[in-house]
Motif scaffolding. Structure first.
Motif, short mmCIF file in Angstrom:
data_model
loop_
_atom_site.label_atom_id
_atom_site.label_comp_id
_atom_site.label_asym_id
_atom_site.label_seq_id
_atom_site.Cartn_x
_atom_site.Cartn_y
_atom_site.Cartn_z
N ALA A 54 0.85 -1.19 0.00
CA ALA A 54 0.00 0.00 0.00
C ALA A 54 0.88 1.23 0.00
CB ALA A 54 -0.92 0.01 1.21
N SER A 55 0.35 2.30 -0.55
CA SER A 55 1.10 3.55 -0.61
C SER A 55 1.30 4.11 0.80
CB SER A 55 0.33 4.56 -1.47
OG SER A 55 1.03 5.78 -1.56
N THR A 56 2.54 4.49 1.11
CA THR A 56 2.86 5.07 2.41
C THR A 56 2.48 6.55 2.39
OG1 THR A 56 4.74 3.56 2.66
CG2 THR A 56 4.69 5.48 4.09
N LEU A 57 1.42 6.88 3.08
CA LEU A 57 0.97 8.26 3.13
C LEU A 57 1.41 8.91 4.43
CD1 LEU A 57 -2.66 8.04 1.69
CD2 LEU A 57 -0.52 8.49 0.49
N ARG A 58 1.72 10.18 4.34
CA ARG A 58 2.15 10.93 5.52
C ARG A 58 1.31 12.19 5.65
NH1 ARG A 58 6.00 8.94 2.65
NH2 ARG A 58 6.06 10.77 1.33
N SER A 59 1.42 12.87 6.78
CA SER A 59 0.77 14.16 6.95
C SER A 59 1.68 15.04 7.80
CB SER A 59 -0.60 14.01 7.61
OG SER A 59 -0.46 13.62 8.96
N GLU A 60 1.46 16.32 7.72
CA GLU A 60 2.31 17.26 8.45
C GLU A 60 2.29 17.01 9.96
OE1 GLU A 60 4.47 19.59 7.35
OE2 GLU A 60 4.08 18.73 5.37
N SER A 61 1.17 16.50 10.47
CA SER A 61 1.07 16.30 11.92
C SER A 61 2.05 15.25 12.42
CB SER A 61 -0.36 15.87 12.28
OG SER A 61 -0.67 14.62 11.72
N HIS A 62 2.57 14.43 11.50
CA HIS A 62 3.49 13.38 11.91
C HIS A 62 4.94 13.85 11.93
CE1 HIS A 62 0.16 10.56 10.36
NE2 HIS A 62 0.02 10.77 11.64
N LEU A 63 5.13 15.13 11.71
CA LEU A 63 6.49 15.66 11.71
C LEU A 63 6.84 16.34 13.03
CD1 LEU A 63 6.58 17.26 8.14
CD2 LEU A 63 7.34 14.97 8.82
N HIS A 64 5.92 16.34 13.97
CA HIS A 64 6.13 17.15 15.17
C HIS A 64 5.86 16.37 16.45
CE1 HIS A 64 6.60 20.60 12.57
NE2 HIS A 64 5.48 20.26 11.97
N GLY A 65 6.52 15.23 16.59
CA GLY A 65 6.49 14.53 17.86
C GLY A 65 5.39 13.53 18.07
N SER A 66 4.52 13.33 17.08
CA SER A 66 3.45 12.35 17.27
C SER A 66 3.99 10.94 16.99
CB SER A 66 2.28 12.65 16.33
OG SER A 66 2.66 12.43 15.00
N GLU A 67 3.17 9.95 17.22
CA GLU A 67 3.55 8.56 16.97
C GLU A 67 2.57 7.98 15.94
OE1 GLU A 67 3.69 6.50 20.70
OE2 GLU A 67 5.40 7.67 21.42
N PRO A 68 2.87 8.13 14.66
CA PRO A 68 1.91 7.75 13.63
C PRO A 68 1.62 6.26 13.55
CG PRO A 68 4.00 8.39 12.66
CD PRO A 68 4.07 8.77 14.09
N ILE A 69 2.56 5.41 14.02
CA ILE A 69 2.34 3.97 14.01
C ILE A 69 2.55 3.45 15.43
CG2 ILE A 69 3.11 1.74 13.12
CD1 ILE A 69 3.85 3.16 10.54
N ALA A 70 1.48 2.98 16.04
CA ALA A 70 1.55 2.52 17.43
C ALA A 70 2.50 1.34 17.56
CB ALA A 70 0.16 2.12 17.91
N ASP A 71 3.34 1.36 18.59
CA ASP A 71 4.28 0.29 18.93
C ASP A 71 5.27 0.01 17.80
OD1 ASP A 71 5.25 -1.39 20.88
OD2 ASP A 71 3.99 -3.10 20.33
N ALA A 72 5.60 1.05 17.03
CA ALA A 72 6.62 0.88 15.99
C ALA A 72 7.92 0.40 16.62
CB ALA A 72 6.86 2.20 15.26
N GLY A 73 8.58 -0.55 15.98
CA GLY A 73 9.77 -1.18 16.53
C GLY A 73 9.47 -2.52 17.15
N ASN A 74 8.18 -2.81 17.31
CA ASN A 74 7.77 -4.08 17.90
C ASN A 74 6.64 -4.74 17.08
OD1 ASN A 74 7.96 -6.07 20.01
ND2 ASN A 74 6.05 -5.27 20.87
N LEU A 75 6.53 -4.38 15.81
CA LEU A 75 5.42 -4.85 15.00
C LEU A 75 5.49 -6.35 14.72
CD1 LEU A 75 5.04 -1.93 12.43
CD2 LEU A 75 3.76 -2.32 14.56
N GLU A 76 6.70 -6.92 14.83
CA GLU A 76 6.84 -8.36 14.57
C GLU A 76 6.09 -9.19 15.62
OE1 GLU A 76 10.24 -7.09 17.19
OE2 GLU A 76 9.30 -6.35 15.34
#
Length: 260
Positions: A54-76
């Motif tokens: 799927a296309s990786t979409l981003r938004s400006e809100s994800h450039l300022h300290g938010s966590e766009p993907i919950a538990d990133a780094g532990n998705l396995e």
């Protein structure tokens, strides 16, 4: 009793559209997660049932300290069906992860499958007619030469000088005879509003590697699904993590699924 996963209201909501995709993905609910990559342009998930992108979409809100993907780094640690349910997230990159995971679970397309190119279908169906494209694709310039009139609507960074903004959809989309819709509208949650503006007699095609190849989509008013089947997941994963754009990704089949 009506199966909630299959019920589609007359004017589908984004929740109903997600229900369609997750209902199809449920066929692979017991699959194991084998790999996942969130690249600059594409997100890929490989499960023991298959692979999806799927296309990786981003938004400006994800450039300022938010966590766009919950538990990133532990998705396995998650099963593919758990990742698939992130499709419902209002975070665009997390929803893209969910869509890729869901597509990996759908299994082989059930219906008439051909190797037609979406651009060729649009050129044929749109000859001398009014064509609307939701999303700017590389072939739009060539398509304009075949159509009676072509309107390209784009809201993202790829907007061209002649492209129209979403504010023109309400006026022009009901006039279109043929409509091509990028499947990223599933992730950015604009698909319901687009479908609501299309004439019932218009030919509607959904296209792009993010397209779920499930026949249930035909009940949403879509006449043709043009998407991607990953046949060499290792090659696709490698390309995506190296920042490949669509034309650089090998190891895929680009196909069209037609109604029976």
């Amino acid at each position: 009793m009506t199966d909630a996963r299959c019920y589609i209201p007359p004017m589908p909501t984004i929740d109903a559209i997600h229900d369609v995709i997750l209902g199809a993905a449920d066929a692979g609910r017991d699959a194991r997660l084998e790999a996942g990559r969130i690249g600059h342009f594409w997100t890929v998930v490989r499960s023991s049932a298959g692979a999806g992108m799927a296309s990786t979409l981003r938004s400006e809100s994800h450039l300022h300290g938010s966590e766009p993907i919950a538990d990133a780094g532990n998705l396995e640690a998650y099963a593919p069906i758990e990742l698939a349910h992130r499709l419902r997230s209002t975070s665009a990159p997390e929803s893209a992860l969910g869509l890729a995971a869901a597509i990996s679970l759908v299994g082989p397309p059930d219906g008439r499958l051909t190797e037609h190119n979406a651009a060729a279908v649009l050129a044929d169906k749109g000859r001398g007619k009014r064509v609307a494209m939701i999303g700017h694709f590389p072939f739009t310039a060539a398509l304009a030469e075949r159509c009676g009139e072509l309107w390209v609507f784009e809201r993202g960074d790829g907007r061209g000088d002649d492209d129209l903004g979403p504010e023109m959809l309400e006026e022009l989309l009901p006039q279109a005879d043929v409509v091509g819709i990028t499947s990223t509208t599933i992730v950015n949650r604009t698909l319901p509003g687009i479908l609501d503006l299309i004439r019932p007699d218009a030919f509607v095609l959904m296209l792009g590697p993010s397209t779920p190849l499930t026949p249930t989509f035909f009940r949403l008013g879509v006449d043709l699904l043009c998407g991607t089947i990953i046949v060499d997941p290792d090659r696709v994963l490698r390309a995506v993590e190296q920042g490949a754009v669509t034309s650089q990704i090998k190891g895929v089949r680009r196909v069209c699924l037609w109604p029976e």
